[in-house]
Design an enzyme around this catalytic site. Structure first.
Site, PDB file in Angstrom:
ATOM      1  N   LYS A 285       0.826  -1.207   0.000  1.00  0.00           N
ATOM      2  CA  LYS A 285       0.000   0.000   0.000  1.00  0.00           C
ATOM      3  C   LYS A 285       0.862   1.259   0.000  1.00  0.00           C
ATOM      4  O   LYS A 285       0.561   2.245  -0.683  1.00  0.00           O
ATOM      5  CB  LYS A 285      -0.931   0.002   1.220  1.00  0.00           C
ATOM      6  CG  LYS A 285      -1.993  -1.086   1.199  1.00  0.00           C
ATOM      7  CD  LYS A 285      -3.033  -0.820   0.117  1.00  0.00           C
ATOM      8  CE  LYS A 285      -4.159  -1.828   0.192  1.00  0.00           C
ATOM      9  NZ  LYS A 285      -5.144  -1.648  -0.902  1.00  0.00           N
ATOM     10  N   GLU A 297       0.286   7.733 -12.413  1.00  0.00           N
ATOM     11  CA  GLU A 297      -0.932   7.368 -13.143  1.00  0.00           C
ATOM     12  C   GLU A 297      -1.375   8.450 -14.124  1.00  0.00           C
ATOM     13  O   GLU A 297      -2.101   8.174 -15.075  1.00  0.00           O
ATOM     14  CB  GLU A 297      -2.053   7.076 -12.143  1.00  0.00           C
ATOM     15  CG  GLU A 297      -1.812   5.769 -11.375  1.00  0.00           C
ATOM     16  CD  GLU A 297      -2.770   5.597 -10.217  1.00  0.00           C
ATOM     17  OE1 GLU A 297      -3.516   4.607 -10.223  1.00  0.00           O
ATOM     18  OE2 GLU A 297      -2.768   6.450  -9.309  1.00  0.00           O
ATOM     19  N   LYS A 306      -3.311  -2.664 -12.696  1.00  0.00           N
ATOM     20  CA  LYS A 306      -3.367  -3.648 -11.624  1.00  0.00           C
ATOM     21  C   LYS A 306      -3.107  -5.060 -12.134  1.00  0.00           C
ATOM     22  O   LYS A 306      -2.583  -5.901 -11.407  1.00  0.00           O
ATOM     23  CB  LYS A 306      -4.732  -3.585 -10.935  1.00  0.00           C
ATOM     24  CG  LYS A 306      -4.994  -2.267 -10.216  1.00  0.00           C
ATOM     25  CD  LYS A 306      -6.398  -2.236  -9.624  1.00  0.00           C
ATOM     26  CE  LYS A 306      -6.660  -0.896  -8.931  1.00  0.00           C
ATOM     27  NZ  LYS A 306      -8.044  -0.819  -8.395  1.00  0.00           N
ATOM     28  N   GLY A 502      45.919  -4.127 -25.152  1.00  0.00           N
ATOM     29  CA  GLY A 502      45.098  -3.344 -26.056  1.00  0.00           C
ATOM     30  C   GLY A 502      43.788  -2.897 -25.445  1.00  0.00           C
ATOM     31  O   GLY A 502      43.534  -3.060 -24.258  1.00  0.00           O
ATOM     32  N   ARG A 503      42.915  -2.347 -26.286  1.00  0.00           N
ATOM     33  CA  ARG A 503      41.617  -1.832 -25.837  1.00  0.00           C
ATOM     34  C   ARG A 503      40.568  -2.922 -26.008  1.00  0.00           C
ATOM     35  O   ARG A 503      40.411  -3.465 -27.096  1.00  0.00           O
ATOM     36  CB  ARG A 503      41.251  -0.585 -26.640  1.00  0.00           C
ATOM     37  CG  ARG A 503      40.021   0.155 -26.128  1.00  0.00           C
ATOM     38  CD  ARG A 503      39.965   1.566 -26.683  1.00  0.00           C
ATOM     39  NE  ARG A 503      39.756   1.578 -28.128  1.00  0.00           N
ATOM     40  CZ  ARG A 503      38.561   1.699 -28.708  1.00  0.00           C
ATOM     41  NH1 ARG A 503      37.476   1.830 -27.951  1.00  0.00           N
ATOM     42  NH2 ARG A 503      38.446   1.713 -30.016  1.00  0.00           N
ATOM     43  N   THR A 515      47.604  -4.207 -29.024  1.00  0.00           N
ATOM     44  CA  THR A 515      48.908  -3.541 -29.049  1.00  0.00           C
ATOM     45  C   THR A 515      49.683  -4.002 -30.278  1.00  0.00           C
ATOM     46  O   THR A 515      49.351  -5.004 -30.912  1.00  0.00           O
ATOM     47  CB  THR A 515      49.705  -3.897 -27.787  1.00  0.00           C
ATOM     48  OG1 THR A 515      49.940  -5.315 -27.786  1.00  0.00           O
ATOM     49  CG2 THR A 515      48.933  -3.533 -26.528  1.00  0.00           C
ATOM     50  N   ASP A 543      44.885  -6.247 -19.934  1.00  0.00           N
ATOM     51  CA  ASP A 543      45.797  -6.786 -18.926  1.00  0.00           C
ATOM     52  C   ASP A 543      46.026  -5.828 -17.759  1.00  0.00           C
ATOM     53  O   ASP A 543      46.227  -6.254 -16.617  1.00  0.00           O
ATOM     54  CB  ASP A 543      47.130  -7.201 -19.554  1.00  0.00           C
ATOM     55  CG  ASP A 543      47.765  -6.100 -20.399  1.00  0.00           C
ATOM     56  OD1 ASP A 543      47.237  -4.968 -20.424  1.00  0.00           O
ATOM     57  OD2 ASP A 543      48.786  -6.376 -21.056  1.00  0.00           O
ATOM     58  N   CYS A 607      52.392   4.507 -29.565  1.00  0.00           N
ATOM     59  CA  CYS A 607      51.041   4.925 -29.925  1.00  0.00           C
ATOM     60  C   CYS A 607      51.056   5.998 -31.010  1.00  0.00           C
ATOM     61  O   CYS A 607      50.005   6.361 -31.540  1.00  0.00           O
ATOM     62  CB  CYS A 607      50.303   5.450 -28.690  1.00  0.00           C
ATOM     63  SG  CYS A 607      50.900   7.042 -28.076  1.00  0.00           S
ATOM     64  N   CYS A 612      55.041  10.261 -23.947  1.00  0.00           N
ATOM     65  CA  CYS A 612      54.229   9.431 -23.053  1.00  0.00           C
ATOM     66  C   CYS A 612      55.128   8.773 -22.001  1.00  0.00           C
ATOM     67  O   CYS A 612      56.332   8.572 -22.217  1.00  0.00           O
ATOM     68  CB  CYS A 612      53.510   8.332 -23.831  1.00  0.00           C
ATOM     69  SG  CYS A 612      52.367   8.926 -25.090  1.00  0.00           S
TER      70      CYS A 612
END
Length: 748
Positions: A285, A297, A306, A502-503, A515, A543, A607, A612
């Site tokens: 309820k 509603e 219902k 890798g992705r 990779t 990994d 890459c 990097c």
């Protein structure tokens, strides 16, 4: 409700199946007497399971005499007066018992059981059935089973032995203990009943009766008309949601909170949604009040009802973009169609599910539920037959014919023999649950059997082939050998985890971009060929992410809510654990930590960028610098030699620095500084409480990284712990942890 038909679809379907079945033979012991079967139904849900059996019984009047008793919420206007659909199915209702005591708490449920126990004896005495069919785990069903057992009436319990995780479990198992015969849906349920000391000869593995209809239901041609009749002409297939959430009587307050959060998420998600009212349990309820306070509603995106006739309801579920809530329909029937399901809270915890179910057990925020909708809506999964193959009714009818009314009524329990010592060591139990871990490296392919405790039970190593076909073939060969060995090693393989560079899209098990060390692995589906050949679930991830998962389960990250793992090996990678969850990112390239730029004009990275971390600190970067120094005759110092044809590598550089080579020391200092600067950036972005250095180069970088953090990091981040991993095989352990964490959580 739709008006009644000349023949109900349930009945038409059942009669259709009869054409392929031989006519039933009557038992010799009952050549003159029909079996009096009383089917008692309490609500719309159990009728969907009982109706196919009722039609089957009705189709064999020469064998069975059917009596129908209706009680519970069937007879309440607030729940749709669903007894009418039984009448529309042209069943004669022998007795209607008003047994529900109105109320909103647990006491009302107890009083309802008491009221049912007061009214049932007269009905059962008048009908005098040979067998009472009781379904499931509702409190009404407990009253039925209690009354029948005390009145010496044989009980056939449907769908016992299952596990869901709420008070329903206790009620279901209590009914099973009162019942004389059992028709179960799954092999696990059968095993549970046997372990509960039930007589195996009185247990039928039948499957779910509703599946007899479900497995052909999505073939109906009029499903678009059904969708439009309930949701409007503009709504299209797989572009709407079905929501059905019930209260959990052991935690009503939390149930209401989850319901409110679910409605908020559905409003935000802005898709057409069919919301069914909750069942009659304590708390329902208040859930309806929540729905009305939010104006569901009157909301243009919602249709609150219902009751929906079962034939139409399964069409709506079959073609929905998603189902959400905690109804058993989501974890059971929806799997027959591959409909994506979001299971909220604990009401179905422990149920066997297909891969279409995403559990949100701790559904404590709007965002968590909304994110689950984003992940599931519109997807499609393989159809699951965990709960049935479409032949349950035939099996149940034949099973009932074998009931020998001359047998003693007192049921027997099959207790296991008690040995002198039946205790087991918990370590032994845990070690038998194992995973098959695969590490796809640039040079070697490794497969291992890994126990729940993180012990590598047995390891297999081969050189990694060059082509995709050869790699898959070798993985399968090694995996099959490991699975064969696992039997003799007392290890139960729960699944396969694959760690690769890798992705990776872990949701679909696809390597998006590998990779340069692993050629030809772009947009490659690893999961499907492995799962198909090995008949096991397969998980795949990067990994670096696997290393983080390994630390979370077996290493320094155990019990830590936020930490980062950095892999220092041939390349530089890592994984991020945030709020106990692994971060993948929107395109699955989160935690590519090796490609954080620390210098605008640094050396070229693999890459294609410059500066990097990986271009300074990876094993390949150190090898490049070692070769440069060696070519300039600046590497070797006293005590060092390089054999003919031996390739100079990072180990030679580290050895030269240890022996005092200033040039080598400078290279390592630069590499350590670059790594440290990258980690400082990580600390400032996500503020982890721990950094774990993993891989062969980790011990050499620990002190330089700590020094850079103390010099360059903000004061608030300088106290971040830096530790070197103690795990020997993080990639294998991480691959195994995907399997062990997921499979044990699924059966929690």
């Amino acid at each position: 409700m739709m008006p009644g038909h000349a023949r109900n679809p349930h009945e038409l379907y059942y009669l259709k199946t009869q054409k392929a079945q031989p006519k039933m033979e009557r038992s010799e012991k009952r050549s003159k007497e029909r079996l009096r079967v009383c089917v008692a139904t309490c609500n719309r849900a159990d009728y969907s399971k009982l109706a196919p059996i009722m039609f089957g019984i009705k189709s064999h009047p020469e064998i069975f005499d059917l009596e129908v008793v209706v009680l519970g919420s069937h007879l309440i206007d607030d729940y749709g007066n669903t007894f009418r659909m039984i009448e529309q199915d042209e069943f004669d209702i022998g007795s209607k018992l008003h047994t529900i005591v109105r109320g909103e708490d647990e006491a009302a449920m107890v009083e309802s059981v008491g009221l049912a126990l007061v009214k049932l004896p007269d009905v059962l005495q008048r009908l005098a059935p040979d067998v009472l069919l009781v379904h499931g785990d509702r409190f009404d069903a407990l009253a039925l089973a209690t009354a029948a057992a005390l009145m010496n009436i044989r009980i056939l319990h449907l769908e016992g032995g299952e596990v869901s995780g709420t008070i329903d479990d206790s009620i279901r198992h209590a009914i099973s203990k009162l019942a004389h015969y059992h028709a179960v849906c799954t092999r696990s349920a059968e095993r549970h009943l046997i372990s509960m000391c039930e007589d195996h000869s009185h247990i039928l593995l039948a499957g779910c009766p509703s599946y007899d209809k479900l497995l052909s239901a999505h073939q109906r041609d009029d499903y678009t008309d059904i969708i439009k009749s309930w949701l409007g002409d503009a709504v299209k297939e797989q572009d709407y949601i079905v929501a059905l959430q019930h209260p959990v009587t052991t935690n009503i307050k939390n149930s209401i909170k989850i319901y409110e959060l679910m409605l908020d998420a559905l409003i935000s998600f802005n898709k057409k949604t069919l919301v069914l009212f909750p069942n009659i349990d304590a708390g329902s309820k208040e859930m309806v009040r929540v729905m009305r306070r939010k104006g569901i509603e009157q909301h243009p995106n919602f249709r609150a009802v219902k009751h929906v006739p079962f034939d139409q309801f399964i069409q709506l579920v079959a073609h929905a973009g998603c189902m959400i809530g905690n109804s058993s329909c989501g974890v059971r029937e929806a799997g027959a169609f591959g409909t994506p399901v979001i299971n909220l809270g604990t009401r179905q915890t422990g149920r066997e599910t297909g891969e279409n179910v995403l559990h949100v057990r701790d559904a404590d925020t709007h965002n968590k539920i909304y994110h689950a909708l984003e992940l599931q809506f519109g997807k499609r999964y393989p159809c699951s037959k965990i709960y049935g193959d479409g032949n349950a009714v035939q099996r149940i009818l034949k099973f009932m014919q074998t009931i020998d009314l001359s047998e003693p009524l007192q049921k027997k329990f099959c207790f296991p023999p008690v040995k002198e010592c039946i205790s087991q060591d918990i370590d032994h139990i845990l070690e038998t649950q194992s995973a098959l871990a695969v590490d796809l490296g640039g040079t070697n392919l490794r497969v291992a059997i890994v126990s729940m405790k993180g012990k590598v039970v047995k390891k297999y190593i081969q050189l990694n082939p060059k082509t995709f076909e050869e790699r898959i073939e070798l993985i399968l060969t090694m995996s099959k050998q490991a699975m064969a060995d696992a039997v003799h090693l007392n290890c139960r393989i729960l699944g396969v985890g694959v760690s690769t560079g890798g992705r990776v899209n872990p949701q679909d098990g696809i390597v998006l971009h590998s990779t340069k060390l692993i050629n030809e692995w772009s947009s490659v589906d690893i999961r499907t060929p492995l799962s198909s050949a090995l008949h096991l679930p397969v998980w795949v991830d990067n990994d670096g992410n696997c290393a983080a998962l390994a630390e979370r389960k077996f290493g320094h990250g155990k019990g830590m809510e936020n930490f980062v793992t950095i892999i220092t090996g041939t390349g530089i990678g890592g994984g991020i654990i945030q709020h106990n969850d692994l971060i993948h990112g929107s395109t699955f390239c989160a935690a590519e930590l090796g490609h954080i730029v620390v210098s605008l004009e640094g050396p070229e990275c693999m890459c294609g960028s410059h500066g990097c971390i990986e271009a300074y600190s990876s094993g390949l970067a150190l090898q490049r610098e070692a070769k440069r120094l060696h070519d300039e005759d600046l590497l070797l110092v006293e005590g060092m030699t390089v054999k003919n044809k031996e390739q100079v590598n990072a180990i030679h550089l580290i050895e030269a620095a240890r022996l005092g080579n200033s040039k080598a020391e400078s290279v390592l200092h630069t590499a350590g500084t670059a790594l440290g600067l990258g980690i400082v950036n990580i600390l400032h972005m996500i503020n982890p409480s721990l950094v774990i250095l993993s891989g062969v180069l980790a011990p050499h970088y620990e002190n330089p990284v700590r020094q850079v953090i103390s010099q360059r990091a903000l004061l608030s981040a300088q106290e971040t712990k830096v530790m070197v991993s103690e795990l020997e095989d993080p990639a294998l352990l991480g691959a195994a942890s995907m399997v062990l964490d997921y499979t044990t959580r699924r059966t929690y």
